[in-house]
Write a protein that holds these residues in place. Structure first.
Motif, PDB file in Angstrom:
ATOM      1  N   ALA A   1       8.811  -0.885  20.011  1.00  0.00           N
ATOM      2  CA  ALA A   1       7.659  -0.881  19.107  1.00  0.00           C
ATOM      3  C   ALA A   1       7.003  -2.254  19.058  1.00  0.00           C
TER       4      ALA A   1
ATOM      5  N   VAL B   1      -1.926  -7.409   8.880  1.00  0.00           N
ATOM      6  CA  VAL B   1      -1.116  -6.673   9.854  1.00  0.00           C
ATOM      7  C   VAL B   1      -0.685  -7.617  10.970  1.00  0.00           C
TER       8      VAL B   1
ATOM      9  N   THR C   1      -3.849   1.810  11.823  1.00  0.00           N
ATOM     10  CA  THR C   1      -4.236   0.828  12.847  1.00  0.00           C
ATOM     11  C   THR C   1      -5.133   1.502  13.859  1.00  0.00           C
TER      12      THR C   1
ATOM     13  N   VAL D   1       2.311  -9.426   9.832  1.00  0.00           N
ATOM     14  CA  VAL D   1       3.540  -8.621   9.870  1.00  0.00           C
ATOM     15  C   VAL D   1       4.093  -8.593  11.292  1.00  0.00           C
TER      16      VAL D   1
ATOM     17  N   ILE E   1       9.756  -1.363  10.354  1.00  0.00           N
ATOM     18  CA  ILE E   1       8.674  -2.198   9.803  1.00  0.00           C
ATOM     19  C   ILE E   1       7.386  -1.966  10.580  1.00  0.00           C
ATOM     20  N   LEU E   2       7.500  -1.895  11.914  1.00  0.00           N
ATOM     21  CA  LEU E   2       6.284  -1.731  12.715  1.00  0.00           C
ATOM     22  C   LEU E   2       5.679  -0.347  12.531  1.00  0.00           C
TER      23      LEU E   2
ATOM     24  N   LYS F   1       3.575  -0.970   9.347  1.00  0.00           N
ATOM     25  CA  LYS F   1       3.086  -2.351   9.296  1.00  0.00           C
ATOM     26  C   LYS F   1       1.807  -2.494   8.486  1.00  0.00           C
ATOM     27  N   GLU F   2       1.037  -1.393   8.323  1.00  0.00           N
ATOM     28  CA  GLU F   2      -0.206  -1.506   7.567  1.00  0.00           C
ATOM     29  C   GLU F   2       0.046  -1.500   6.068  1.00  0.00           C
ATOM     30  N   LEU F   3       1.261  -1.136   5.647  1.00  0.00           N
ATOM     31  CA  LEU F   3       1.539  -0.941   4.228  1.00  0.00           C
ATOM     32  C   LEU F   3       2.376  -2.054   3.629  1.00  0.00           C
ATOM     33  N   VAL F   4       3.089  -2.806   4.469  1.00  0.00           N
ATOM     34  CA  VAL F   4       4.066  -3.774   3.960  1.00  0.00           C
ATOM     35  C   VAL F   4       3.655  -5.192   4.312  1.00  0.00           C
ATOM     36  N   GLN F   5       4.304  -6.122   3.602  1.00  0.00           N
ATOM     37  CA  GLN F   5       4.252  -7.531   3.954  1.00  0.00           C
ATOM     38  C   GLN F   5       5.679  -7.979   4.233  1.00  0.00           C
TER      39      GLN F   5
ATOM     40  N   ARG G   1      -5.494   2.160   5.925  1.00  0.00           N
ATOM     41  CA  ARG G   1      -4.030   2.137   6.010  1.00  0.00           C
ATOM     42  C   ARG G   1      -3.516   2.542   7.373  1.00  0.00           C
TER      43      ARG G   1
ATOM     44  N   ARG H   1       0.863  -1.182   0.000  1.00  0.00           N
ATOM     45  CA  ARG H   1       0.000   0.000   0.000  1.00  0.00           C
ATOM     46  C   ARG H   1       0.894   1.224   0.000  1.00  0.00           C
ATOM     47  N   SER H   2       0.490   2.261  -0.711  1.00  0.00           N
ATOM     48  CA  SER H   2       1.346   3.444  -0.767  1.00  0.00           C
ATOM     49  C   SER H   2       1.167   4.284   0.487  1.00  0.00           C
TER      50      SER H   2
END
Lengths: 87, 105
Positions: free
Chosen positions: B54, B38, B97, B41, A48-49, A52-56, B95, A11-12
């Motif tokens: 985090a 999520v 949380t 991840v 990453i955290l 986290k909503e944008l990446v896998q 997008r 996601r961008s």
């Protein structure tokens, strides 16, 4: 024993603010579906955290880490011929 | 024709902002799917074995299967009767949380 994170942006970060965009820049990701490898460090984990909503993310071993050139080569289609010589 | 403003009859003003008050079945399914992604991840970062603040905060978030439906599809608002509104009214809700709401609401 996995040593690297394989991070892919799905996601961008458009209109999510400069902090999230800077996080992606610091990860080395410039566009959607770009894949990047980072060692297992607390810094990488925190980045990453943050996004986290944008990446896998996938945990991979050292031999599975690919450079940008290797990933580009994997994407290329094979030629339907091989060059054996000249004329 | 698409987007928040839909053309309506010129006699009644011309522009009508119609947003359904609740999510459809498809939208709810997609929302659950995003929550699971999520979760995956956070799980990958936890499985890597690194320790960071985090991660401690992220592990305190409820997982998708632990969340009540209320928290998945609505958010707290002090302004509406019932103190809840649809989560789709939160900007960038696909997008960001937003898993917890004030206790008791």
């Amino acid at each position: 024993p996995t040593t690297h994170y394989k991070i892919t942006l799905h996601r961008s970060a458009i209109s999510l603010g400069s902090r999230i965009k800077s996080t992606l820049e610091s990860l080395g990701i410039h566009r959607r579906f770009q894949t990047v490898y980072h060692r297992h460090t607390p810094e990488a984990a925190g980045k990453i955290l943050k996004v986290k909503e944008l990446v896998q993310v996938e945990n991979v071993t050292t031999d599975m880490v690919k450079t940008k050139q290797e990933m580009t080569k994997d994407r290329k289609a094979k030629r339907g011929y091989t060059v054996t010589g000249e004329r | 024709m698409f987007g928040p403003f839909r053309a309506s009859h010129v006699n009644s003003g011309g522009l009508l902002w119609k947003i359904p008050w609740k999510l459809s079945t498809t939208r709810k399914a997609n929302a659950r799917h995003r929550l699971k992604k999520v979760d995956a991840v956070i799980e990958a970062v936890r499985a890597s074995g690194v320790q960071c603040a985090a991660l401690d905060i992220a592990l305190e978030l409820p997982k998708e299967h632990e969340m009540p439906a209320r928290d998945k599809y609505t958010v707290f608002t002090p302004h509406a009767r019932g103190y809840r509104k649809g989560i789709h009214k939160v900007p960038k809700w696909t997008r960001i949380t937003h898993r917890t709401n004030p206790k008791g609401f």
